[in-house]
Design a protein around this motif. Structure first.
Motif, PDB file in Angstrom:
ATOM      1  N   VAL A 196      34.732  47.788  39.020  1.00 19.14           N
ATOM      2  CA  VAL A 196      35.237  48.283  37.706  1.00 19.14           C
ATOM      3  C   VAL A 196      35.091  47.005  36.940  1.00 19.14           C
ATOM      4  N   SER A 197      35.422  46.118  37.434  1.00 25.98           N
ATOM      5  CA  SER A 197      35.679  44.690  36.621  1.00 25.98           C
ATOM      6  C   SER A 197      35.530  43.444  37.608  1.00 25.98           C
ATOM      7  N   ALA A 198      34.753  42.570  37.337  1.00 20.97           N
ATOM      8  CA  ALA A 198      34.585  41.450  37.873  1.00 20.97           C
ATOM      9  C   ALA A 198      35.470  40.327  37.518  1.00 20.97           C
ATOM     10  N   GLU A 199      36.280  40.485  36.527  1.00 22.20           N
ATOM     11  CA  GLU A 199      37.185  39.532  35.838  1.00 22.20           C
ATOM     12  C   GLU A 199      38.388  39.151  36.941  1.00 22.20           C
ATOM     13  N   GLN A 200      38.869  38.074  36.638  1.00 21.37           N
ATOM     14  CA  GLN A 200      40.032  37.456  37.705  1.00 21.37           C
ATOM     15  C   GLN A 200      41.083  38.308  37.213  1.00 21.37           C
ATOM     16  N   SER A 274      39.741  52.985  36.746  1.00 21.69           N
ATOM     17  CA  SER A 274      40.438  53.165  38.058  1.00 21.69           C
ATOM     18  C   SER A 274      41.045  54.510  38.354  1.00 21.69           C
ATOM     19  N   LYS A 275      41.538  55.042  37.161  1.00 21.59           N
ATOM     20  CA  LYS A 275      42.270  56.433  37.505  1.00 21.59           C
ATOM     21  C   LYS A 275      41.244  57.188  37.240  1.00 21.59           C
ATOM     22  N   GLY A 300      43.676  44.590  41.904  1.00 22.14           N
ATOM     23  CA  GLY A 300      42.611  44.614  40.776  1.00 22.14           C
ATOM     24  C   GLY A 300      42.233  46.151  40.755  1.00 22.14           C
ATOM     25  N   PRO A 301      41.297  46.313  39.588  1.00 19.36           N
ATOM     26  CA  PRO A 301      41.031  47.623  39.353  1.00 19.36           C
ATOM     27  C   PRO A 301      39.867  48.098  39.966  1.00 19.36           C
TER      28      PRO A 301
END
Ligand code: DP6
Length: 331
Positions: A196-200, A274-275, A300-301
């Motif tokens: 969903v997101s590869a951010e920290q 995610s939801k 994380g998401p």
């Protein structure tokens, strides 16, 4: 020069570890259970070298030199050297001739985003401890040392289905990982990771769980219910009962995130996507009148999906329908 290269896998918990009773030794407030992923897609690779020409211990993570004085790294190095010394004095095992005074250079790479809630520290520390042990010719139980690098790392020391028993001893010697079933036990089980997101992540697990221990009444309640859940989960895995495995996994993920929200100030790891995935999984399962797809989320998401092989293609089509690749930065 002595040199060893090892790889270690990622593990994804189905009964979550969240909260420590001892910060120093990394002793958890509840036992946890995870599935170790295959290494063909996600893994840490670590090379350790020792030489009398090295002046200091040093470490490079994903190509960048990091501070070797990080307390958890120091603990792992110290504990491995202590074990090597002990084995050598007792004449046990086949520890090699490497001098314990030799400094080591460590080089570690992950083939997936670090700190995006994809258990990178687990694979990383498991790999480091295993590689250092090999370098010193050490074998046997090493999860107690990996645990002191990162709690969840102790579970990455084994393949298949693994429990981390919380233990009761003050010195942590019984807080170790144990394989429940090998990877061959449930051959049709598959894991999908929906990135969903590869951010920290905004708050790391270590800091997040500290605040939860201090402020969340729900986390205290969790310590009462996890022992029963662990038994049910082990039983479901042994019987390959996907329905029970799935229900328990989703409930435990939801309770972990509820605990995060119950923390003050609240910790929010899930985002709207995610939801959406959670809702999609429930709609999909209720359409078929059985649990075919299971989600779990760490700090994380990103969604981790457990599914059996026969349903993978269809579920991937459904995901693509609701999250079209062309609107997702992919062609
Ligand atoms: C949400 O093992 O990263 O992934 O022991 O402080 O290093 P430290 O924490 P860490 O926490 C993992 C938390 C989790 C749940 C789990 O893997 O069980």
């Amino acid at each position: 020069m002595w040199m060893v290269t090892c790889t270690a896998p990622v593990n994804i918990a189905v009964i979550k570890y969240w909260g420590k009773r001892d910060e120093e030794l990394i002793l958890p407030i509840n036992s946890s259970l995870s599935v170790t992923l295959h290494q063909d897609q996600l893994k840490s690779t670590t090379t350790v070298a020792a030489s009398q020409d090295f002046k200091d211990d040093r470490i490079w993570l994903n190509g960048k030199e990091e501070n070797i004085n990080h307390p958890r790294l120091q603990t792992c190095l110290r504990e491995i050297r202590r074990l090597a010394r002990k084995r050598r004095t007792s004449g046990d095992g086949n520890s090699n001739t490497l001098s314990l005074h030799h400094k080591v250079h460590i080089c570690s790479v992950n083939n997936f985003p670090t700190a995006a809630g994809l258990a990178s520290s687990a694979a990383g520390y498991a790999c480091l401890v295993y590689a250092l042990a090999k370098l010193h010719g050490l074998e046997g139980e090493l999860s107690e040392i990996a645990r002191q690098g990162s709690g969840s790392a102790c579970r990455s020391m084994y393949g298949g289905f693994v429990q981390w028993m919380m233990g009761t001893k003050e010195d942590g010697s019984d807080s170790i990982a144990q394989q429940i079933e090998p990877e061959t036990h449930w051959p049709e089980l598959r894991v999908l990771i929906l990135v969903v997101s590869a951010e920290q992540k905004p708050i790391g697990s270590t800091a997040g769980m500290q605040t939860s221990v201090k402020t969340s009444p729900l986390l205290k309640y969790r310590t009462e219910i996890v022992p029963k859940r662990m038994k049910e989960m082990i039983d479901a895995i042994t019987r390959q009962d996907f329905e029970t495995f799935g229900q328990l996994t989703m409930k435990d993920s939801n309770q972990f995130h509820a605990t995060c929200l119950d923390t003050f100030p609240p910790i929010i790891y899930l985002n709207d996507i995610s939801k959406h995935i959670i809702n999609l999984v429930h709609r999909y399962n209720s359409h078929f009148g059985e649990t075919r797809v299971v989600y779990t989320f760490d700090a994380g998401p990103n969604a981790v999906i457990y599914i059996r092989e026969q349903h993978v293609d269809q579920f991937v089509e459904v995901v693509k329908h609701y999250f079209p690749p062309e609107e997702n930065g992919e062609q």
